[in-house]
Design a protein around this motif. Structure first.
Motif, short mmCIF file in Angstrom:
data_model
loop_
_atom_site.label_atom_id
_atom_site.label_comp_id
_atom_site.label_asym_id
_atom_site.label_seq_id
_atom_site.Cartn_x
_atom_site.Cartn_y
_atom_site.Cartn_z
N SER A 101 15.88 -2.61 8.04
CA SER A 101 14.72 -3.47 8.11
C SER A 101 14.58 -4.41 9.40
O SER A 101 13.84 -5.24 9.45
CB SER A 101 14.59 -4.22 6.80
N ALA A 114 8.86 3.79 -0.48
CA ALA A 114 7.38 3.27 0.33
C ALA A 114 6.19 3.16 -0.68
O ALA A 114 6.20 3.85 -1.54
CB ALA A 114 7.07 4.31 1.57
N THR A 164 6.32 -3.67 -1.21
CA THR A 164 7.27 -2.81 -0.57
C THR A 164 8.48 -2.48 -1.04
O THR A 164 9.00 -1.41 -1.26
CB THR A 164 7.68 -3.55 1.09
N ASN A 179 0.65 0.19 -1.50
CA ASN A 179 0.22 -0.78 -0.13
C ASN A 179 -1.31 -0.62 0.14
O ASN A 179 -1.92 -1.61 0.46
CB ASN A 179 0.73 0.36 1.14
N MET A 193 7.26 -1.00 6.84
CA MET A 193 6.62 -2.35 6.26
C MET A 193 7.73 -3.19 6.36
O MET A 193 7.69 -4.47 6.41
CB MET A 193 6.24 -2.06 4.78
#
Ligand code: ASP
Length: 422
Positions: free
Chosen positions: A146, A355, A310, A281, A160
């Motif tokens: 991340s 995801a 997420t 999403n 994301m």
């Protein structure tokens, strides 16, 4: 739009019609072949309209996540409050995920969906599973993944977690600079308004988009496929309903005392988009809008919902729990208590790493199975009906985000009661 026929009602009618028309098309296809009809009407027209609708919503996800999170963080105003809110949201997400997978395991042990289940062909190794590189999911990897090295790449690859990381950095910088960054803050505020206006425009087409997506799905599956796996699907949906009513209903009542019915009324458009697109999403723009209608302040909702889409996947964890016990029975694997604890831990990590797009939860399942040595080929048994499972679990995934966000907003007094009751 007339009050009598609100958007939510139109979407509901579209879903029901989509199921009926899809099942009818499936029947006609099976009975009469209808290759040309399938090519031109179903693949050409129905699928095209449904995909165009999903693409349009997806196109808004990245700008919305980036702008709304940075603005949300900047609007919280001080770093102490930001870390307190962030921690609360994270703990709620983690807690509900652990409850979800534990509930699923318990329920599947209780109502065993594998009894009377006969596998006709020995499992053929499924291409899709084998071709998918097995990602190693660990806490360290997840944290490292991340942290972006190249912001442009993060956006191009639609990563994301990295986009959220960058947005938080921008929000914190704006907070530290105070009035020196007023211009950028104003720019973000206006961009946010523009994003929401575009989403409103897209949502006017939701009934048509939802109708086409559901028609296409059911025209492929029909009722035959569903009936052969009925018990497994039944246990899965039962667990989703129990989790929704007991865990979410209970949490809403205990922490806020708000009406669960009212929550449902306002959440319904999000549920329908989640069900038909099977993507957290893609549902995000609609769920930000719904939270606004529920009276949740934008400072909290933009940040919490984007993060939730997420990392928070309760429905996916429920599927992991049920499928593990189901396949363990089929493969005659005895699950000890320590195996079950392993399942809870790996499924929690897997759902954080899933995801918010269709089908990924099932692939992440391979990692959960591996942790207790159940052959991943077993997934071939359930992969065929994944679209039916994905629809339901995505609804619960996004509902979990909305419930936790509403509770945290309530606890932080970032909530407008009048708007919720209206
Ligand atoms: N489709 C799910 C979602 O977007 C993820 C999954 O496959 O479980 O939330």
């Amino acid at each position: 739009m007339s009050k009598k026929f609100s958007l939510a009602k139109k979407i509901f009618i579209a879903m029901i019609l989509g199921c009926l028309v899809g099942i009818l098309f499936n029947y006609l296809k099976e009975k009469y072949g209808l290759d040309e009809f399938e090519k031109f009407f179903l693949d050409g027209c129905v699928k095209m309209i449904g995909t165009a609708f999903t693409n349009l919503i997806k196109a808004m996800v990245m700008p919305l996540v980036f702008v709304s999170i940075s603005l949300g963080v900047a609007s919280i105003g001080n770093l102490k409050k930001l870390s307190r809110v962030g921690l609360k949201i994270f703990l709620f997400y983690l807690g509900t995920t652990i409850i979800a997978v534990s509930l699923a395991i318990f329920l599947t042990k209780f109502i065993d969906p594998a009894t009377n289940f006969h596998v006709k062909n020995k499992f053929s190794l499924n291409q899709e599973i084998n071709d998918e590189p097995q990602k190693k999911v660990s806490i360290a990897n997840m944290i490292l993944e991340s942290v972006p090295t190249n912001p442009i790449q993060s956006f191009v690859q639609e990563n994301m977690l990295q986009i959220i990381f960058l947005a938080i950095l921008l929000g914190v910088a704006i907070t530290l600079l105070q009035e020196k960054s007023d211009l950028i803050k104003k720019f973000l505020e206006q961009s946010n308004e523009i994003n929401l206006t575009i989403i409103n425009m897209i949502m006017n087409f939701a009934p048509i988009g939802v109708f086409c997506l559901i028609t296409y799905t059911f025209s492929n599956f029909g009722i035959g496929m569903i009936s052969s796996m009925a018990k497994y699907i039944f246990v899965f949906y039962l667990a989703l309903i129990i989790h929704t009513i007991l865990v979410y209903g209970f949490m809403l009542k205990i922490f806020t005392g708000l009406s669960v019915k009212k929550f449902w009324q306002k959440f319904w458009p999000v549920a329908s988009v989640a069900f038909s697109t099977a993507s957290s999403n893609a549902s995000l723009p609609v769920s930000i809008k719904a939270s606004d209608n529920m009276g949740v302040s934008k400072n909290i909702s933009s940040f919490a919902l984007s993060l939730g889409a997420t990392i928070n996947m309760n429905g996916t964890s429920i599927m992991h729990g049920i499928t593990v016990v189901f396949l363990a029975h089929i493969y005659n694997v005895n699950l000890s208590l320590s195996d079950l604890i392993k399942v809870v831990c790996t499924s929690t990590l897997a759902s954080i790493g899933t995801a918010g797009v269709p089908g990924v939860g099932m692939l992440m399942m391979a990692m959960v199975l591996k942790s207790i040595n159940i052959p991943a080929e077993g997934l071939a048994i359930v992969l065929g009906i994944d679209r039916i499972l994905d629809a339901g679990r995505t609804v619960v995934n996004v509902m979990g985000d909305s419930v936790c966000t509403l509770i945290v907003a309530f606890l932080e007094k970032e909530f407008d009661r009048k708007k919720f009751d209206s």
